[in-house]
Design a protein around this motif. Structure first.
Motif, PDB file in Angstrom:
ATOM      1  N   PRO A 285       1.061  -8.697  -2.836  1.00 54.45           N
ATOM      2  CA  PRO A 285       0.801  -8.333  -4.244  1.00 54.45           C
ATOM      3  C   PRO A 285       1.712  -9.059  -5.238  1.00 54.45           C
ATOM      4  O   PRO A 285       1.340  -9.267  -6.388  1.00 54.45           O
TER       5      PRO A 285
ATOM      6  N   THR B 195       4.479   6.993  -7.714  1.00 58.32           N
ATOM      7  CA  THR B 195       5.435   6.057  -7.108  1.00 58.32           C
ATOM      8  C   THR B 195       6.829   6.231  -7.690  1.00 58.32           C
ATOM      9  O   THR B 195       7.814   6.337  -6.943  1.00 58.32           O
TER      10      THR B 195
ATOM     11  N   GLN C  21       2.302  -3.446  -5.900  1.00 58.22           N
ATOM     12  CA  GLN C  21       1.091  -3.058  -5.164  1.00 58.22           C
ATOM     13  C   GLN C  21      -0.143  -3.337  -6.002  1.00 58.22           C
ATOM     14  O   GLN C  21      -0.065  -3.431  -7.234  1.00 58.22           O
TER      15      GLN C  21
ATOM     16  N   CYS D  18       2.485  -6.651   5.790  1.00 56.91           N
ATOM     17  CA  CYS D  18       3.695  -6.045   5.227  1.00 56.91           C
ATOM     18  C   CYS D  18       4.859  -7.004   5.441  1.00 56.91           C
ATOM     19  O   CYS D  18       4.776  -7.928   6.260  1.00 56.91           O
TER      20      CYS D  18
ATOM     21  N   ASN E  99      -0.179  -3.613   2.776  1.00 52.57           N
ATOM     22  CA  ASN E  99      -1.308  -3.824   1.867  1.00 52.57           C
ATOM     23  C   ASN E  99      -2.363  -4.665   2.577  1.00 52.57           C
ATOM     24  O   ASN E  99      -2.087  -5.270   3.615  1.00 52.57           O
TER      25      ASN E  99
END
Length: 600
Positions: A388, A513, A499, A298, A370
């Motif tokens: 991402p 989201t 993401q 992250c 992620n």
């Protein structure tokens, strides 16, 4: 001290089976602490450990115990139980000759019990099974002993029954350690070889290095050399943990302790390094440790950009104390300068964030976590991605691979159907079921790591009413139909919100989201469009309406043209704001991506 009177062992178990309580009793019975000093979780000295009631950092302690007229030195390591800190356990086992495997007298053998037992067997350690909590009003001691024999393959007749809370059976436990765990090998006259198994930063004394002496003797004042980093230092102070840091004059083979050299540069000392004497250097370094693979990433950014350098220094000190944590600098259009941080799991990430905010007093903005992905490009190149935002255009990708984990569940047999449905919903591949008794079963699945890390553990506990446990191990990468989901705020791409999702769930995740973002982003004086897109195709949209002021409130009665004129004037102003206005995105909005994943 002669090596034949030294015993080195780790205390390993599943979460909450009583490792730290047993460690406290060993300190009390050996006289290392007095009854007045005794308190629960004595060795868990981090605030976050005391609050959560878990062990995060392994702690090494040396105690003396008189047995049959001889004084034995017992060096033990209290280890964490959570799967995210398994690397701490593996490092601890490498510094020992034996292990106490603690099993709860009611819960029995659980997922991490099995994982830790196999790790100890692989390290070729002497394992002593210990059935703890025999003072509970309800126990299953006979069944638990049967599980120890059938599931792990240890002789249950040698198991020691104790109550760490009440202090029952602790002397039997210490006697078994002295009799069964082999003494360390090592020649005190050989060239010095000491393994660095941990370290921490002290703001007054510099880096404190934790070592286990394998060969030779280390004395106070020796000129020492770190073989990997090639730095040469003076051992200004050496000592042992009893349980507080206690200075001594020398450390011999089999003993564990600390070295203080006054070193202030954090990067000059690394876990797994070998310490030797500068004059008579060892020929070869010790094998050290296998580097941990961070699987969850992250972004961490300081709320105040002036704290960037402070955050860098604190991350360096944190990585010294925790070798399984990594970080590299990165920049974001939305958040400025920060760091991409790697962790072993979600709990590991939460602990590091809390320690940074509390111990270092740094305000953080954290992006949604992620996992690491592997891409095979059409050019034939294979690259690993942990962000991402770095995913290239789909036209360049031949294979988009995600990490796959082998997951072992131990749960009541009545909940097998519900857990199988949970795994099926998360793209799991069924492997096998084994019955461990009349009412317990072991279920094996292969699942994408991204489907496990967020809330799999919570869902499992909910389905099994707290009786289910899980352990996972990453086994490799597998090609899957994955896509990059971009989030646009007022037409601008926000990289920190990007993401990677499976195509089958992309529309649902996109809708969830933008819906969450709409709840978290405050209204502005202009309309804000929130869009989720895959490539050039927008798959979901929400609009945050403009904050409206009643400009006609002062008009009462009279001609309507005055009101129209004011409304037109407001409309023109809003248009100008929409053209130049910047949208403020609060910290909660970045974590709402994670919430949307849970809802999905």
């Amino acid at each position: 001290m002669k090596p034949e009177f030294i015993r080195n062992f780790s205390i390993i178990a599943h979460i909450d089976h009583g490792k730290s309580t047993l460690a406290d009793q060993l300190l009390l019975k050996s006289g290392a602490i007095t009854t007045r000093e005794f308190q629960e979780q004595l060795l868990d000295d981090l605030d976050v450990e005391r609050e959560r009631g878990i062990t995060v950092k392994a702690r090494a302690v040396a105690i003396d115990y008189n047995y049959n007229g001889e004084t034995y030195q017992l060096n033990f390591i209290d280890t964490p139980g959570h799967v995210d800190f398994h690397y701490e356990v593996s490092r601890s086992l490498a510094a020992c000759e034996g292990a106490l495997l603690v099993v709860d007298a009611f819960q029995g053998v659980q997922a991490q019990t099995v994982a830790n037992a196999y790790a100890a067997i692989e390290a070729d350690l002497e394992i002593i099974p210990v059935v703890n909590k025999i003072d509970l009003p309800v126990t299953r001691i006979d069944e638990v002993l049967e599980e120890v024999e059938n599931i792990i393959g240890l002789d249950s007749s040698e198991a020691i029954q104790v109550s760490a809370k009440q202090g029952i059976g602790i002397e039997d436990c210490i006697e078994a350690i002295i009799k069964k765990i082999p003494a360390p090998k090592g020649n005190p006259e050989a060239p010095l070889k000491a393994l660095v198994f941990d370290s921490k930063y002290d703001p007054f004394r510099g880096v404190v290095t934790y070592v286990r002496i394998v060969e030779g003797t280390l004395r106070k004042g020796d000129r020492i050399r770190f073989m990997r980093k090639k730095s040469v230092q003076d051992a200004n102070e050496i000592g042992q943990f009893r349980p507080n840091m206690t200075a001594c004059q020398s450390l011999g083979p089999g003993q564990a302790g600390y070295i203080i050299t006054g070193e202030k540069v954090v990067g000059n000392i690394s876990v797994g390094d070998t310490v030797t004497l500068q004059g008579e250097q060892a020929a070869d370094p010790l094998p050290g440790y296998k580097s941990p693979k961070q699987m969850v990433y992250c972004g961490m950014y300081p709320i105040d950009s002036k704290d960037f350098e402070k955050l860098r220094d604190e991350l360096e000190r944190m990585s010294l104390n925790d070798a399984s944590f990594s970080f590299i600098p990165e920049t974001s259009d939305a958040l400025g300068f920060g760091f991409r941080c790697g962790f072993l799991g979600m709990l590991h990430m939460e602990i590091i964030q809390q320690r940074l905010e509390r111990e270092a007093d740094v305000g953080l903005i954290q992006t949604a976590p992620n996992v690491t992905y592997e891409l095979k490009l059409k050019s034939g190149e294979v690259v690993k991605l942990d962000n991402p935002a770095d995913v290239p255009d789909s036209g360049q990708i031949e294979e988009f691979r995600e990490p796959i984990a082998r997951v072992t569940f131990i749960l009541p047999a009545s909940n097998i159907g519900s857990v199988m449905q949970l795994c099926a919903d998360r793209r799991g591949e069924y492997k096998n079921t084994e019955y461990l008794g009349t009412d317990r079963a072991q279920l094996s699945y292969e699942l994408p790591l991204a489907e496990i890390i967020y809330d799999m553990h919570d869902k499992l506990k909910s389905i099994t009413r707290g009786y289910g446990t899980m352990d996972y191990e990453v086994i490799g990468f597998r090609d899957s139909d994955l896509v990059k989901l971009d989030i646009l705020v007022k037409g601008m791409l926000v990289e920190a919100l990007a993401q990677v999702v499976h195509r089958s769930t992309s529309e649902r995740r996109g809708r969830a989201t933008v819906k969450k973002l709409k709840e978290e982003i405050p209204k502005h004086q202009f309309e804000v469009a929130l869009q989720a897109a895959i490539g050039a195709r927008v798959i979901a949209r929400e609009t945050i309406s403009a904050l409206r002021k009643n400009v006609t409130a002062k008009c009462y009665g009279g001609d309507i043209t005055r009101k129209r004129k004011l409304l037109e004037k407001q409309k023109e102003g809003k248009k100008r704001m929409k053209q130049f206005g910047q949208v403020e995105i609060p910290q909660k909005a970045f974590l709402s991506v994670l919430e949307a994943g849970k809802d999905g």
